[in-house]
Design a protein around this motif. Sequence first.
Motif, short mmCIF file in Angstrom:
data_model
loop_
_atom_site.label_atom_id
_atom_site.label_comp_id
_atom_site.label_asym_id
_atom_site.label_seq_id
_atom_site.Cartn_x
_atom_site.Cartn_y
_atom_site.Cartn_z
N HIS A 195 0.83 -1.21 0.00
CA HIS A 195 0.00 0.00 0.00
C HIS A 195 0.86 1.26 0.00
O HIS A 195 1.92 1.31 0.64
N GLY A 196 0.40 2.25 -0.72
CA GLY A 196 1.02 3.56 -0.70
C GLY A 196 0.01 4.59 -1.14
O GLY A 196 -0.81 4.32 -2.02
N LEU A 289 -15.72 -4.90 -4.79
CA LEU A 289 -14.72 -5.47 -5.69
C LEU A 289 -13.63 -6.16 -4.88
O LEU A 289 -13.13 -5.60 -3.91
N GLU A 290 -13.27 -7.36 -5.28
CA GLU A 290 -12.19 -8.09 -4.62
C GLU A 290 -10.90 -7.96 -5.42
O GLU A 290 -10.90 -7.56 -6.58
N ASN A 291 -9.79 -8.29 -4.76
CA ASN A 291 -8.49 -8.36 -5.43
C ASN A 291 -8.12 -7.03 -6.09
O ASN A 291 -7.62 -6.99 -7.21
N ALA A 316 -15.63 9.64 0.00
CA ALA A 316 -15.15 8.58 -0.89
C ALA A 316 -13.63 8.54 -0.96
O ALA A 316 -13.04 7.47 -1.13
N ARG A 317 -12.98 9.69 -0.83
CA ARG A 317 -11.51 9.70 -0.85
C ARG A 317 -10.95 8.95 0.36
O ARG A 317 -10.05 8.11 0.23
N ASP A 318 -11.51 9.20 1.54
CA ASP A 318 -11.01 8.56 2.75
C ASP A 318 -11.38 7.08 2.79
O ASP A 318 -10.62 6.25 3.30
N VAL A 319 -12.55 6.74 2.25
CA VAL A 319 -12.92 5.32 2.12
C VAL A 319 -11.94 4.61 1.19
O VAL A 319 -11.52 3.48 1.44
N SER A 320 -11.53 5.29 0.12
CA SER A 320 -10.57 4.70 -0.83
C SER A 320 -9.23 4.46 -0.16
O SER A 320 -8.58 3.44 -0.41
N LEU A 321 -8.79 5.39 0.67
CA LEU A 321 -7.53 5.20 1.38
C LEU A 321 -7.60 4.00 2.32
O LEU A 321 -6.65 3.22 2.44
N GLY A 324 -7.42 0.90 0.21
CA GLY A 324 -6.06 0.66 -0.25
C GLY A 324 -5.22 -0.05 0.80
O GLY A 324 -4.44 -0.95 0.49
N LYS A 325 -5.39 0.35 2.07
CA LYS A 325 -4.68 -0.34 3.15
C LYS A 325 -5.15 -1.78 3.28
O LYS A 325 -4.36 -2.70 3.49
N GLN A 326 -6.46 -1.98 3.17
CA GLN A 326 -7.02 -3.33 3.23
C GLN A 326 -6.41 -4.23 2.17
O GLN A 326 -5.98 -5.36 2.45
N ALA A 327 -6.42 -3.74 0.93
CA ALA A 327 -6.02 -4.56 -0.21
C ALA A 327 -4.51 -4.58 -0.41
O ALA A 327 -4.00 -5.39 -1.20
#
Length: 713
Positions: A195-196, A289-291, A316-321, A324-327
């Motif tokens: 993640h980054g 969405l997975e993977n 949505a920006r913070d949810v995306s961050l 990203g950590k999750q995935a």
Amino acid sequence: MAAESVRDRGACSSRWRKIPRPRRVWCLYWISYIGPVAGAAQQELKALVLIGGGMPKAYWYRAGEITASDLRPGTLVEVPLQKRKVPGIVVETGHPDLGFDTKPIHRVAPDSARLSAEWLELLRWISQYYLTPLPLVLQAGLPKAATRFLFHPPKRATKQPMEKSIMPVGKNLDPTAGQSIAIETISKSLESGSHGAFLLHGITGSGKTLVYLHLAKKALALGKRVLVLLPEIALTPQTIGRFESFLGRKVPAFHSGLSEPERRDLWKKIFAGEADIVVGARSAALAPLENLGLIVVDEEHDSSYKQNDPAPRYHARDVSLFRGKQAGCPVVLGSATPSLESYHAALTGKFTLLELKERATSSPLPEVEIVDMKAQQEMQGYQHLSIPLRDAVQQALDRGEQAILFLNRRGYSTRRVCRACGETRMCPHCAVALVHHRSTRTLRCHYCDFSISADSPCVKCGEHEMLDTGRGVEKVEEHLHKIFPGVGVARLDRDSVSRAGEMERILEEFKAGETRILLGTQMVAKGHDFPKVNVVGVLDADAGFGLADFRAGERAFQLITQVAGRAGRHKGSGRVFLQTYNPDSALLQHALKHDHAGFFRDEIERRREHGYPPFRRLLLFEMLSRKEEEVVKAMEVFALILNELAPQAHADVLGPAYAALKKIRNEHRLHVLVKGDYPNQLQWLADEAVKRFAPSQPKSVKLRMDRDPVSLL
């Protein structure tokens, strides 16, 4: 021991004989048949099912004939609820001893459709962070339309969405030196599966989209999925066209404007795992969405990424961050005018800052000119277009070029005033003036959509003669037809694109040169690329400066910079005109020089001084009621509770006070703003305050919580 045993048996036998015979028969029946069945029922597999909507909690159901392999966390099921059968999602399975009977699950979704544990974790995080019951979060992430076709497919064959041909790959798709550095840097995170968070700060026209395209291609080649977020539905067709052209494959859209067949087709692909890349607006951030291998948030500064109503009020920006950590994947935040929070995070090392300082076409940034409207008014009286702007538009038309004019006000006039008594026609349900829409001959409220005929008499004196004050895009459109006769003028605002397909038609006609001047609200400012546009006019650069919101200046600077960036992106030199009554404004001086860094330095110091983000966190409490006295008293009680708890949470409480818009849809609105240093303590403060207030909360009063609000109006 033997003697005691005999005595016990004798006593039991004596008591048994004293029981009436019918009851003895029932006891034997229970021991022989019902007891074992009841015990087995307690050991039967059960599932805790979360049902979206207004349900307060999840409910237990027994599996019945469904096997354990078909019933795992994430499985979509249909369950009985009162007299209905409703869809839900399994969040837990087991053999709990509940002490009560449970209803059986009606059925599982076809093909055992299942959502990942990772996605369920995302819902729980949103529920906890944004202070929203989990069923409401589920409803946002998995709307009824997503499950309707699984359990209730249409009886009649519906018309399938029309397949559009993929446009051939265009030219000039080789990255510039700056783009190559950005692609290579982010690719390292992509290829290593780490993640980054990357802030791609590129000037307007620098080619941020090409960076996204190359990264998406790499992610897909690695067998990963890609999620791309856009701030406006209007940008979706254009962006999807670019991705399809570059990747040579169909790309599904994800937003609220889809037709029923399109929505059904999208969710089929998601449940089947066939949606490798999705492009959409805010709600796409919740797509299951997975993977995931890459997440892109384009125009990350845009306030439309924040959900307001209904809850959950997520960003949505913070949810995306978080995703990203999750995935374990890179998240790319792109903008020419990044939010102060994101830019500060990049400068302090929380994000990686990547900059594109030159336009991809090597064209220079447009020349910006500030036009003093006080001086213009002395020369020509009040006019919508200043002399320099009018001359520049005419010269552009003479050269076969185009122009964009920006005014962020819908309608013909912002208010109507009675000529006889001076009364302004107000909305009866909101504390705002009605806006005159000449195209529909109505006076309309932009908050509750109330409307009346524009010919209605004054409510105070009954006279019919009215004066239009203030200007909207309809009035300017009328003026443009007069000063540029025979020239095609298109208007782009929410009213002109209310019908499906109208937005695409307007943009396509302008791109094809069928219309020469594009006039619009903020819809013209975002992401558009028109090769022949070399003149841009901001008709009211002062709009938004005086709003009672700490982000007002930031939003104004972003809008001006974004719309100015539409000029001179290809051939010719661009010119931008900022019409203002305050030419010495520091904000406009920064816009004049394309100086985002200078604006950031000024604004960040104001934020630091007054304790606003990114230095402190905000939590906004809003109380609403149709009964003004009740909501005022209730908010005073709630504010006292907050003030008692605030020292323990290292927080400060501001208010209560009426909201800037005191009444909307007949509901009176009061605000309390809490500033804190620690997210967990703010969460504790909110939970504890709501718990203490609940016993005294009047039924007529609603309490809303907005964490990290983007607007205080």
